[in-house]
Design a protein around this motif. Sequence first.
Motif, PDB file in Angstrom:
ATOM      1  N   PHE A 161     -37.610  18.677  -8.098  1.00 50.98           N
ATOM      2  CA  PHE A 161     -36.343  19.285  -8.487  1.00 50.98           C
ATOM      3  C   PHE A 161     -35.170  18.400  -8.084  1.00 50.98           C
ATOM      4  O   PHE A 161     -35.086  17.949  -6.943  1.00 50.98           O
ATOM      5  CB  PHE A 161     -36.198  20.666  -7.844  1.00 50.98           C
ATOM      6  N   LEU A 162     -34.267  18.167  -9.036  1.00 52.61           N
ATOM      7  CA  LEU A 162     -33.086  17.353  -8.774  1.00 52.61           C
ATOM      8  C   LEU A 162     -31.827  18.171  -8.559  1.00 52.61           C
ATOM      9  O   LEU A 162     -30.821  17.635  -8.105  1.00 52.61           O
ATOM     10  CB  LEU A 162     -32.867  16.365  -9.927  1.00 52.61           C
ATOM     11  N   VAL A 176     -33.642  22.478 -12.025  1.00 57.25           N
ATOM     12  CA  VAL A 176     -34.061  21.523 -13.050  1.00 57.25           C
ATOM     13  C   VAL A 176     -35.059  20.547 -12.451  1.00 57.25           C
ATOM     14  O   VAL A 176     -34.893  20.054 -11.331  1.00 57.25           O
ATOM     15  CB  VAL A 176     -32.867  20.756 -13.662  1.00 57.25           C
ATOM     16  N   ASP A 177     -36.117  20.287 -13.224  1.00 59.08           N
ATOM     17  CA  ASP A 177     -37.140  19.317 -12.860  1.00 59.08           C
ATOM     18  C   ASP A 177     -37.077  18.177 -13.868  1.00 59.08           C
ATOM     19  O   ASP A 177     -37.314  18.380 -15.062  1.00 59.08           O
ATOM     20  CB  ASP A 177     -38.523  19.959 -12.857  1.00 59.08           C
ATOM     21  N   TYR A 178     -36.747  16.992 -13.375  1.00 61.18           N
ATOM     22  CA  TYR A 178     -36.532  15.845 -14.272  1.00 61.18           C
ATOM     23  C   TYR A 178     -37.839  15.382 -14.916  1.00 61.18           C
ATOM     24  O   TYR A 178     -37.904  15.169 -16.126  1.00 61.18           O
ATOM     25  CB  TYR A 178     -35.899  14.696 -13.476  1.00 61.18           C
ATOM     26  N   SER A 182     -37.687  20.329 -17.466  1.00 58.83           N
ATOM     27  CA  SER A 182     -37.607  21.780 -17.552  1.00 58.83           C
ATOM     28  C   SER A 182     -36.397  22.325 -16.815  1.00 58.83           C
ATOM     29  O   SER A 182     -35.948  21.778 -15.803  1.00 58.83           O
ATOM     30  CB  SER A 182     -38.867  22.428 -16.971  1.00 58.83           C
ATOM     31  N   LEU A 183     -35.892  23.437 -17.342  1.00 60.76           N
ATOM     32  CA  LEU A 183     -34.881  24.261 -16.703  1.00 60.76           C
ATOM     33  C   LEU A 183     -35.545  25.587 -16.368  1.00 60.76           C
ATOM     34  O   LEU A 183     -36.120  26.235 -17.244  1.00 60.76           O
ATOM     35  CB  LEU A 183     -33.688  24.471 -17.634  1.00 60.76           C
ATOM     36  N   PHE A 184     -35.487  25.997 -15.093  1.00 56.14           N
ATOM     37  CA  PHE A 184     -36.137  27.227 -14.651  1.00 56.14           C
ATOM     38  C   PHE A 184     -35.108  28.232 -14.162  1.00 56.14           C
ATOM     39  O   PHE A 184     -34.096  27.859 -13.557  1.00 56.14           O
ATOM     40  CB  PHE A 184     -37.107  26.953 -13.500  1.00 56.14           C
ATOM     41  N   GLY A 200     -35.403  15.299 -19.565  1.00 58.21           N
ATOM     42  CA  GLY A 200     -34.539  14.523 -18.674  1.00 58.21           C
ATOM     43  C   GLY A 200     -33.535  15.345 -17.899  1.00 58.21           C
ATOM     44  O   GLY A 200     -32.482  14.830 -17.508  1.00 58.21           O
ATOM     45  N   ALA A 201     -33.841  16.613 -17.642  1.00 60.40           N
ATOM     46  CA  ALA A 201     -32.900  17.502 -16.952  1.00 60.40           C
ATOM     47  C   ALA A 201     -32.515  16.940 -15.585  1.00 60.40           C
ATOM     48  O   ALA A 201     -33.373  16.594 -14.775  1.00 60.40           O
ATOM     49  CB  ALA A 201     -33.513  18.881 -16.795  1.00 60.40           C
ATOM     50  N   ARG A 202     -31.212  16.844 -15.335  1.00 65.97           N
ATOM     51  CA  ARG A 202     -30.717  16.250 -14.096  1.00 65.97           C
ATOM     52  C   ARG A 202     -29.829  17.186 -13.284  1.00 65.97           C
ATOM     53  O   ARG A 202     -29.900  17.215 -12.054  1.00 65.97           O
ATOM     54  CB  ARG A 202     -29.935  14.972 -14.418  1.00 65.97           C
TER      55      ARG A 202
END
Length: 411
Positions: A161-162, A176-178, A182-184, A200-202
């Motif tokens: 997770f970032l 968010v997990d890059y 994914s967006l959780f 590429g979720a940051r």
Amino acid sequence: MKLRLLALLGLASLISLGCVERDRTNPFDPENPDTKGIPRVLDARAANGEVDLRWDLQGIRDVAAVWLYRRVGDNPATLLTPRPLDPSSLGYLDRAVANETTYAYRADFEIESGGMRPSAEDLATPGDAIVWVADTDGGGLSRMSPDGRDLLDREEEGLWFLDIAADSSAGSFWSVDYLEGSLFEHAPDGTRRNRFRVVGARAVEVDPDGRSIWVASFSRGILERLNRDGSVAWADSTAERVEDILAIGSGRVWTVSSAGEARLYQTDRLLARITDFVRPVAIALTEDARIVILDVGSGRLRRFDFAGFQMGRTDSVLVAATDLASDGAGGVWVADAGRGGIVRFDSRLVESRFVAAPGVRGVTWDGRSGRLWLAGEMGVEQRDREGGFISGRSLGPRPFQVALLHDAEGD
């Protein structure tokens, strides 16, 4: 005479042999090298309006009863229950406590053969904070007790997770997990409510009214405003490599990009674009309604008003700063592992304090309690508004950011 001497020597040998062979594994044994006879067998875990007390007798079977004691400050310890507890119960829930008060607990174990054996004290500070920590190296999400002294749970282990953001309006957390893209959305207990695909979720941020979720794709250079069902309400495909997002209400959103710029949006429209940064990585809103941006490329902070006009910058040079947060008085605290701790800047961006915290990477301000939460190689720590240490514990593999909700129950 010779026989008497031999008898004395034999007795001395037996005594010596008995001392050598004596079992020192008993945690209540004063000769135990680890406990010195006062073991840490009592665990006091803080919650909202209560403290959960549990004990582990570590295989000791001759305990007849448990007497619990509680102490506040320098006052003498008082008996917690009118009668002793059965040791087999292994726990007691203390609800006669006040949030934000620190209690010291001790257990005295009554031995069947006679006498009492005390445990070491354990501290607990109940509170209404729900604390989750994001880990950037496969550690997933970790839930801490409201006083930061205990690890309560782990979720999503194996994910990287970032960013993590609290959603007060819905009582949830977004992360968010890059690598997975994914967006959780998570419930307060950490269970997954929703998962949306964001390559590429940051970075993630929640509008103050809770109607929209902002998420940035670092690899695609896109900023999106999502409805709560995950559908895209608006997007800027030219946002570059967004490192951080700040939604300040009334339709205004700030972003900073490692491409060297900051952007201010107003109601899905680009209002201002500031392009003279080197590499801005974090952004914060201060108590006096100012925007402070951390530019790790230049090693400085810059301050703006709501319209995007610059109002000052720091003279102090930061080394390897990664995060910043309000200090509750118009200034900010900056996490700078390069300098080996956290640095406070006042409302004029003048450096006023440095506090050692080696390996720190994230800093979060809890305006309700007036405390700081730090995360990094040193684990997770809770500090007062002046940076003084309150509590902490190690937490691997690589904690980065703390997010907080406040639970109304138990107040």
